[in-house]
Motif scaffolding. Structure first.
Motif, PDB file in Angstrom:
ATOM      1  N   GLN A   1      40.357  64.405  37.814  1.00  0.00           N
ATOM      2  CA  GLN A   1      40.008  63.318  37.029  1.00  0.00           C
ATOM      3  C   GLN A   1      39.859  61.957  37.955  1.00  0.00           C
ATOM      4  N   VAL A   2      38.442  61.260  37.532  1.00  0.00           N
ATOM      5  CA  VAL A   2      37.969  60.197  38.487  1.00  0.00           C
ATOM      6  C   VAL A   2      38.590  58.767  37.838  1.00  0.00           C
ATOM      7  N   GLN A   3      39.143  57.998  38.617  1.00  0.00           N
ATOM      8  CA  GLN A   3      39.524  56.755  38.017  1.00  0.00           C
ATOM      9  C   GLN A   3      39.324  55.812  38.893  1.00  0.00           C
ATOM     10  N   LEU A   4      38.808  54.617  38.644  1.00  0.00           N
ATOM     11  CA  LEU A   4      38.515  53.462  39.179  1.00  0.00           C
ATOM     12  C   LEU A   4      39.259  52.254  38.814  1.00  0.00           C
ATOM     13  N   VAL A   5      39.602  51.666  39.748  1.00  0.00           N
ATOM     14  CA  VAL A   5      40.403  50.306  39.389  1.00  0.00           C
ATOM     15  C   VAL A   5      40.078  49.285  40.191  1.00  0.00           C
ATOM     16  N   GLU A   6      39.633  48.263  39.435  1.00  0.00           N
ATOM     17  CA  GLU A   6      39.059  47.005  40.101  1.00  0.00           C
ATOM     18  C   GLU A   6      40.304  45.957  40.306  1.00  0.00           C
ATOM     19  N   SER A   7      40.177  45.331  41.015  1.00  0.00           N
ATOM     20  CA  SER A   7      41.148  43.990  41.141  1.00  0.00           C
ATOM     21  C   SER A   7      40.675  42.804  41.905  1.00  0.00           C
ATOM     22  N   GLY A   8      41.159  41.729  41.987  1.00  0.00           N
ATOM     23  CA  GLY A   8      40.673  40.432  42.767  1.00  0.00           C
ATOM     24  C   GLY A   8      39.957  39.530  41.895  1.00  0.00           C
ATOM     25  N   GLY A   9      39.837  39.717  40.765  1.00  0.00           N
ATOM     26  CA  GLY A   9      38.934  38.426  39.947  1.00  0.00           C
ATOM     27  C   GLY A   9      40.080  37.183  39.842  1.00  0.00           C
ATOM     28  N   GLY A  10      39.449  36.350  39.426  1.00  0.00           N
ATOM     29  CA  GLY A  10      39.924  34.997  39.072  1.00  0.00           C
ATOM     30  C   GLY A  10      39.300  34.057  38.790  1.00  0.00           C
ATOM     31  N   LEU A  11      39.806  32.734  38.701  1.00  0.00           N
ATOM     32  CA  LEU A  11      39.203  31.505  38.574  1.00  0.00           C
ATOM     33  C   LEU A  11      39.016  30.737  39.894  1.00  0.00           C
ATOM     34  N   VAL A  12      37.940  30.253  40.341  1.00  0.00           N
ATOM     35  CA  VAL A  12      37.476  29.763  41.619  1.00  0.00           C
ATOM     36  C   VAL A  12      36.453  28.553  41.301  1.00  0.00           C
ATOM     37  N   GLN A  13      36.721  27.666  42.315  1.00  0.00           N
ATOM     38  CA  GLN A  13      35.706  26.413  41.997  1.00  0.00           C
ATOM     39  C   GLN A  13      34.394  26.840  42.690  1.00  0.00           C
ATOM     40  N   PRO A  14      33.549  26.238  42.254  1.00  0.00           N
ATOM     41  CA  PRO A  14      31.962  26.523  42.823  1.00  0.00           C
ATOM     42  C   PRO A  14      32.413  26.097  44.444  1.00  0.00           C
ATOM     43  N   GLY A  15      31.550  27.067  45.034  1.00  0.00           N
ATOM     44  CA  GLY A  15      31.593  26.942  46.523  1.00  0.00           C
ATOM     45  C   GLY A  15      32.704  27.903  47.139  1.00  0.00           C
ATOM     46  N   GLY A  16      33.449  28.235  45.983  1.00  0.00           N
ATOM     47  CA  GLY A  16      34.703  29.334  46.528  1.00  0.00           C
ATOM     48  C   GLY A  16      34.459  30.520  47.078  1.00  0.00           C
ATOM     49  N   SER A  17      35.719  31.491  47.258  1.00  0.00           N
ATOM     50  CA  SER A  17      35.282  32.784  47.679  1.00  0.00           C
ATOM     51  C   SER A  17      36.241  33.395  46.915  1.00  0.00           C
ATOM     52  N   LEU A  18      36.094  34.846  46.677  1.00  0.00           N
ATOM     53  CA  LEU A  18      36.901  35.945  46.111  1.00  0.00           C
ATOM     54  C   LEU A  18      36.449  37.040  47.085  1.00  0.00           C
ATOM     55  N   ARG A  19      37.605  38.130  46.969  1.00  0.00           N
ATOM     56  CA  ARG A  19      37.293  39.376  47.426  1.00  0.00           C
ATOM     57  C   ARG A  19      37.789  40.317  46.334  1.00  0.00           C
ATOM     58  N   LEU A  20      36.603  41.166  45.940  1.00  0.00           N
ATOM     59  CA  LEU A  20      37.109  42.163  44.774  1.00  0.00           C
ATOM     60  C   LEU A  20      37.209  43.535  45.456  1.00  0.00           C
ATOM     61  N   SER A  21      38.240  44.354  45.133  1.00  0.00           N
ATOM     62  CA  SER A  21      38.647  45.541  45.220  1.00  0.00           C
ATOM     63  C   SER A  21      38.296  46.654  44.170  1.00  0.00           C
TER      64      SER A  21
END
Length: 115
Positions: A1-21
């Motif tokens: 069974q295929v399962q995908l799980v994302e993480s890493g989102g959130g609230l960030v100010q303009p110009g900021g960075s995030l890394r999603l997994s």
């Protein structure tokens, strides 16, 4: 069974960075093309970035130069590094993969860019 799980989102100010997994079980990412989509309120889901089985990469025009998709075969995880974030990047981000004609999605992770 295929399962995908994302993480890493959130609230960030303009110009900021995030890394999603995006972590997978049931498949090995290196065997398939994997992509990141996003869906903002009231809008259609749109392709953001894609990495093929062979490692070729493509981006939606508005994120070129700011977002980077990558794959870690040992961790069986696909990443989306997002720099110079803008309010218009606000959306739920989904990773997806096609396996033998069936489309699989993760549950999504919310990214909000706001001051």
């Amino acid at each position: 069974q295929v399962q995908l799980v994302e993480s890493g989102g959130g609230l960030v100010q303009p110009g900021g960075s995030l890394r999603l997994s995006c972590a997978a079980t049931g498949i090995m990412f290196y065997m398939y093309a994997t992509d990141w989509y996003r869906q903002a309120p009231g809008k259609q889901r749109e392709l953001v970035a894609k990495i093929t089985r062979g490692g070729s990469i493509d981006y939606e025009d508005s994120v070129k130069g700011r977002f980077t998709i990558s794959r870690d075969n040992a961790e069986n995880t696909v990443y989306l590094k997002m720099n110079s974030l803008k309010p218009e990047d606000t959306a739920v981000y989904y990773c997806g993969v096609d396996v033998w004609g069936s489309r699989y999605w993760g549950q999504g992770t919310q990214v909000t860019v706001s001051s």
